[in-house]
Design a protein around this motif. Structure first.
Motif, short mmCIF file in Angstrom:
data_model
loop_
_atom_site.label_atom_id
_atom_site.label_comp_id
_atom_site.label_asym_id
_atom_site.label_seq_id
_atom_site.Cartn_x
_atom_site.Cartn_y
_atom_site.Cartn_z
N TYR A 193 0.83 -1.20 0.00
CA TYR A 193 0.00 0.00 0.00
C TYR A 193 0.87 1.25 0.00
O TYR A 193 0.51 2.27 -0.60
N SER A 194 2.00 1.20 0.68
CA SER A 194 2.92 2.33 0.67
C SER A 194 3.38 2.64 -0.75
O SER A 194 3.46 3.81 -1.15
N ALA A 195 3.68 1.58 -1.51
CA ALA A 195 4.10 1.78 -2.90
C ALA A 195 2.94 2.30 -3.74
O ALA A 195 3.11 3.20 -4.58
N GLN A 196 1.73 1.76 -3.49
CA GLN A 196 0.56 2.16 -4.26
C GLN A 196 0.22 3.63 -4.06
O GLN A 196 -0.06 4.36 -5.02
N TYR A 197 0.26 4.07 -2.81
CA TYR A 197 -0.12 5.44 -2.49
C TYR A 197 1.07 6.40 -2.40
O TYR A 197 0.90 7.58 -2.10
N LYS A 198 2.28 5.86 -2.66
CA LYS A 198 3.51 6.68 -2.66
C LYS A 198 3.72 7.39 -1.32
O LYS A 198 4.07 8.56 -1.27
N TRP A 199 3.53 6.63 -0.25
CA TRP A 199 3.75 7.22 1.07
C TRP A 199 5.21 7.59 1.29
O TRP A 199 5.51 8.46 2.11
N ASP A 200 6.12 6.92 0.55
CA ASP A 200 7.54 7.24 0.71
C ASP A 200 7.85 8.66 0.25
O ASP A 200 8.89 9.22 0.61
N GLU A 201 6.96 9.25 -0.54
CA GLU A 201 7.15 10.63 -0.96
C GLU A 201 6.68 11.62 0.10
O GLU A 201 6.98 12.80 0.05
N ARG A 202 5.92 11.12 1.06
CA ARG A 202 5.43 11.97 2.15
C ARG A 202 6.24 11.80 3.43
O ARG A 202 6.27 12.70 4.28
N PHE A 203 6.85 10.62 3.58
CA PHE A 203 7.57 10.32 4.82
C PHE A 203 8.99 9.86 4.52
O PHE A 203 9.20 9.01 3.65
N SER A 204 9.95 10.42 5.23
CA SER A 204 11.34 10.02 5.04
C SER A 204 11.55 8.61 5.57
O SER A 204 10.74 8.07 6.32
N THR A 205 12.68 8.03 5.20
CA THR A 205 13.02 6.69 5.67
C THR A 205 13.13 6.64 7.18
O THR A 205 12.67 5.69 7.83
N SER A 206 13.72 7.69 7.78
CA SER A 206 13.88 7.70 9.24
C SER A 206 12.53 7.77 9.94
O SER A 206 12.34 7.17 11.00
N VAL A 207 11.59 8.50 9.35
CA VAL A 207 10.25 8.57 9.93
C VAL A 207 9.54 7.23 9.79
O VAL A 207 8.95 6.71 10.74
N ALA A 208 9.61 6.62 8.60
CA ALA A 208 8.96 5.33 8.38
C ALA A 208 9.56 4.25 9.27
O ALA A 208 8.85 3.33 9.71
N SER A 209 10.85 4.36 9.57
CA SER A 209 11.50 3.33 10.40
C SER A 209 10.90 3.26 11.80
O SER A 209 10.93 2.22 12.44
N ARG A 210 10.33 4.35 12.26
CA ARG A 210 9.73 4.37 13.59
C ARG A 210 8.43 3.57 13.66
O ARG A 210 7.94 3.25 14.74
#
Length: 435
Positions: free
Chosen positions: A116-133
């Protein structure tokens, strides 16, 4: 005309019946109910959720959001069992860290969100360090990497709220170093004003009081290693003992609200809003509350560090929304998560004084000098300086209970700083040995 009326009436009824028979019977739209548990129970937060839920329903005809509001403590007690039930919440806010999200991943209760992250491109809204939490390996043992299990709508930074009216009336300025901060505490106390509004009855906020000082004494590398459980660091360190000593020093000097051990977190904030106390140390999630129902004016600043120390601050993203693994409405639940981290959601959160974790719309007007902007600037500062710390109670599944209990003893002065760090380290070492 009277004689024709019965005939006309019969013909009219027959025509209506024939017309009704000729029309296909409309199939009622099936309502899909999405059960959502959230912990936005305070007024301004709850209003944002009600607005977002209503707009989601309007954009998804036939969908009903059944919202269940919990306190964080309620979630910690009841959510794991609820997620194991077939009629449990489809979506719920799951606190980060090993004791909550990690335990639920280990129990196979949460749906991985990578696709779903890939589908909605959440990686463009949240940095890797934020997602890691909001990430764990599939076995729930390794924190900070692996699968994504939640997305957070809000960002948080713990700092110092101050009463602008009290500061201006006494000629006090925002301090630039920790030494200046402690000198200011002494001045405020000498003026007959409570320096720090604080109540430790609920336990959890004492973690922030201690950890805010701890963060400006340690390095970012230490905090990352400690919370993620890598590189074999310890809690029993001189820096942590110094932070504990400072807490007891503040108790001795009367820098906290009188009777703080018997005052709850919300009651302490109400006292501060009413003008009782020059400052309070807590998180940016309180901005919205401090903007309403008060005749006081407040500002916000990061707890300053002395030269040679990093201005590291407790921070990160708020409690994320996750999806129950066994839900029958996974795709709809993912749409709901995307709705919760949309630009529209960011706009609504910032409008209440809450920091959004996702970018604001480009058209958003940010007014300098306001409490909301103070908090936003603080968040942007620690991001830019790579100085976003952690909530240390994420470190082990039992760390929250352990440190709350030990902090009560520390603030009550029934143990020494050395005994405090040693007791907490016992918990941490046992976790590392078993992990």
């Amino acid at each position: 005309m009277k004689k024709l009326f019965p005939v006309f009436s019969v013909l009219l009824v027959l025509s209506l019946l024939l017309a009704a028979c000729a029309q296909p019977t409309a199939t009622p739209t099936e309502t899909v109910t999405l059960v959502v548990w959230d912990q936005f129970y305070r007024d301004v937060e709850s209003q944002v959720m009600e607005t977002l839920n209503a707009e989601f329903e309007a954009a998804h005809p036939g969908v009903k959001i059944e919202r269940v509001v919990k306190t964080l403590d309620d979630l910690k007690v009841s959510l794991k069992l609820a997620l194991s039930q077939s009629d449990g919440p489809d979506v719920a806010q799951v606190n980060q860290g090993r004791s909550d999200m990690g335990a639920m991943v280990q129990a196979d209760l949460l749906l991985p969100l990578n696709d779903y992250s890939a589908q909605y491109k959440w990686d463009e809204r949240f940095s890797t360090s934020v997602a890691s939490r909001n990430s764990f390996t599939a076995d729930g043992k390794t924190f900070g990497q692996g699968n994504l299990y939640g997305v957070s709508p809000t960002a948080e930074v713990v700092g110092v709220f101050y009463n602008k009216g009290i500061f201006e009336a006494n000629g006090w300025a925002v301090p630039a170093t920790f030494d200046e901060f402690e000198a200011l505490l002494a001045e405020i106390k000498a003026a007959g004003i409570t320096p720090i509004s604080f109540g430790s009855l609920d336990g959890w906020n004492a973690i922030h009081e201690f950890s805010a000082v701890q963060h400006i004494l340690v390095s970012p590398e230490y905090i990352n290693d400690f919370v993620y459980g890598v590189n074999n660091v310890s809690f029993d360190t001189p820096e942590n003992q110094e932070a504990a000593r400072i807490m007891q020093d503040w108790v001795d000097k009367g820098y906290f609200t009188d009777g703080f051990s018997g005052i709850g977190y919300d009651d302490s904030n109400k006292l501060f809003k009413s003008g009782e106390g020059a400052m309070t140390i807590t998180g940016s999630w309180q901005v919205g509350e401090f903007l309403t129902d008060t005749d006081q004016t407040f500002g916000f600043f990061l707890l300053p560090a002395n030269e040679g120390n990093t201005r590291l601050a407790i921070g990160g993203v708020g409690i994320p929304f996750s999806i129950r693994k066994t839900t029958e409405h996974a795709d709809l639940a993912a749409e709901y998560l995307d709705w919760m981290v949309s630009e529209r959601a960011a706009e609504l959160w910032f409008g209440t004084g809450t920091l959004p974790a996702m970018p604001l719309p480009a058209s958003t007007v940010v007014e300098e000098g306001t409490l909301s902007t103070d908090a936003l600037n603080a968040w942007n500062t620690i991001n830019k300086e790579n100085a976003v710390g952690h909530y240390i109670d994420w470190a082990t599944p039992t760390f929250y209970d352990t440190i709350v209990a030990e902090l009560q003893k520390l603030f009550g002065k029934t143990i020494t700083p050395e005994e405090f760090t040693a007791a907490v380290q016992t918990d941490y070492a046992a976790f590392l040995a078993g992990n």
